[in-house]
Design an enzyme around this catalytic site. Structure first.
Site, PDB file in Angstrom:
ATOM      1  N   ASP A   1       5.241 -11.764   5.322  1.00 37.33           N
ATOM      2  CA  ASP A   1       5.286 -10.519   6.089  1.00 37.33           C
ATOM      3  C   ASP A   1       4.714 -10.741   7.477  1.00 37.33           C
ATOM      4  O   ASP A   1       3.539 -11.066   7.628  1.00 37.33           O
ATOM      5  CB  ASP A   1       4.483  -9.437   5.357  1.00 37.33           C
ATOM      6  CG  ASP A   1       5.211  -8.938   4.125  1.00 37.33           C
ATOM      7  OD1 ASP A   1       6.351  -8.465   4.266  1.00 37.33           O
ATOM      8  OD2 ASP A   1       4.654  -9.056   3.020  1.00 37.33           O
TER       9      ASP A   1
ATOM     10  N   ASP B   1      11.506  -4.479  -1.807  1.00 32.46           N
ATOM     11  CA  ASP B   1      10.146  -4.791  -1.344  1.00 32.46           C
ATOM     12  C   ASP B   1       9.306  -3.524  -1.357  1.00 32.46           C
ATOM     13  O   ASP B   1       9.627  -2.560  -0.656  1.00 32.46           O
ATOM     14  CB  ASP B   1      10.223  -5.369   0.079  1.00 32.46           C
ATOM     15  CG  ASP B   1       8.882  -5.857   0.595  1.00 32.46           C
ATOM     16  OD1 ASP B   1       7.896  -5.837  -0.166  1.00 32.46           O
ATOM     17  OD2 ASP B   1       8.828  -6.265   1.775  1.00 32.46           O
TER      18      ASP B   1
HETATM   19  C1  DX5 Z   1       5.204  -5.518   2.967  1.00 26.96           C
HETATM   20  C2  DX5 Z   1       4.836  -6.333   1.747  1.00 26.96           C
HETATM   21  C3  DX5 Z   1       4.285  -5.429   0.726  1.00 26.96           C
HETATM   22  C4  DX5 Z   1       3.650  -6.022  -0.491  1.00 26.96           C
HETATM   23  C5  DX5 Z   1       4.544  -5.878  -1.646  1.00 26.96           C
HETATM   24  O1  DX5 Z   1       6.499  -5.645   3.358  1.00 26.96           O
HETATM   25  O2  DX5 Z   1       5.840  -7.202   1.316  1.00 26.96           O
HETATM   26  O3  DX5 Z   1       5.267  -4.520   0.391  1.00 26.96           O
HETATM   27  O4  DX5 Z   1       3.136  -7.263  -0.361  1.00 26.96           O
HETATM   28  O5  DX5 Z   1       3.856  -5.774  -2.813  1.00 26.96           O
HETATM   29  P1  DX5 Z   1       3.073  -4.512  -3.412  1.00 26.96           P
HETATM   30  O6  DX5 Z   1       3.703  -3.259  -2.899  1.00 26.96           O
HETATM   31  O7  DX5 Z   1       3.217  -4.700  -4.864  1.00 26.96           O
HETATM   32  O8  DX5 Z   1       1.653  -4.647  -2.948  1.00 26.96           O
HETATM   33 ZN    ZN Z   2       7.776  -7.589   3.029  1.00 21.14          ZN
END
Ligand code: DX5
Ligand code: ZN
Length: 221
Positions: A36, A177
């Site tokens: 990210d 995601d």
């Molecule tokens: C942002 C990230 C988050 C996260 C996904 O784009 O990719 O959405 O790490 O995992 P969760 O929502 O399970 O923390």
């Molecule tokens: Zn992401």
């Protein structure tokens, strides 16, 4: 239906166990590593960047899945030294030049992925279907890990699969995601998703990373 691929979110890794976690991903056959990239403008957070990508590539041969939450990505693709087979998501909302951004990914050798926020209609894909290998549907608003699924996005996954199939594009993947928990992954899979970003809700929900991957695979197959 395309077979499922997993993309653990590197912003959720425990840095004290970083190298060990990469070895676990390799042993478990993880297909992609989700990175990210946030610029503090498109989303109100800062996360991983170009140096992180460079160093990560030295530590593993698992292809990266770059999620660019940055404005005007079309001018910045070159900063990332994209490697063949890596996925690169650009947000439709982050640019007035979506086709240019997707084409920049393709000419760098990556798989172009069009990312859509929860409220963005699928019609933005109408004229870029020849430019993408996948669609990334955000199932939370981008910017932070640990959020709750927006329920309407489950219907959007099904709508997106139908939209692509009706246009003869069964080959275009749907990545999801945000709050991809074990329970939500099964629902997302039934709706038509085939690439799963695994963050704090699944792979990093407890210390047994290998066990969590195995469990997520079962839910998402
Ligand atoms: C942002 C990230 C988050 C996260 C996904 O784009 O990719 O959405 O790490 O995992 P969760 O929502 O399970 O923390
Ligand atoms: Zn992401």
């Amino acid at each position: 239906m395309l077979s499922s691929v997993l993309s653990p979110s590197m912003m959720c890794v425990d840095y004290a166990r970083f190298a060990e976690t990469l070895r676990t991903f390799e042993a478990s056959g993880v297909e992609l590593l989700h990175v990210d990239v946030m610029d503090g403008v498109f989303v109100k957070n800062y996360t991983l960047g170009t140096d992180f990508c460079r160093n990560l590539r030295k530590m593993t041969s698992i292809p990266l899945d770059l999620h660019l939450m940055i404005t005007e990505p079309e001018w910045k693709i070159g900063w990332f030294d994209v490697q063949p087979g890596e996925w690169v998501s650009v947000h439709a909302e982050a640019t007035d030049h979506l086709q240019r951004a997707l084409a920049a990914v393709a000419s760098a050798g990556g798989v172009p992925v069009c990312a859509l926020n929860p409220a963005t209609p699928l019609s933005v894909l109408d004229y870029v279907l020849d430019d993408i290998g996948a669609v990334l549907l955000m199932t939370v608003n981008p910017g932070f890990a640990g959020q709750k699924l927006i329920p309407a996005t489950l219907g959007k996954i099904a709508d997106c699969r139908r939209y692509l199939d009706e246009r003869g594009r069964e080959d275009i993947r749907i990545e999801v995601d945000g709050n991809v928990s074990f329970e939500n992954a099964a629902k997302m899979r039934s709706a038509g998703a085939d690439a799963f970003v695994a963050g704090s809700s699944s792979v990093f929900s407890g210390p047994d990373i290998a066990g969590n991957i195995e469990r997520l695979r079962r839910c998402a197959e």
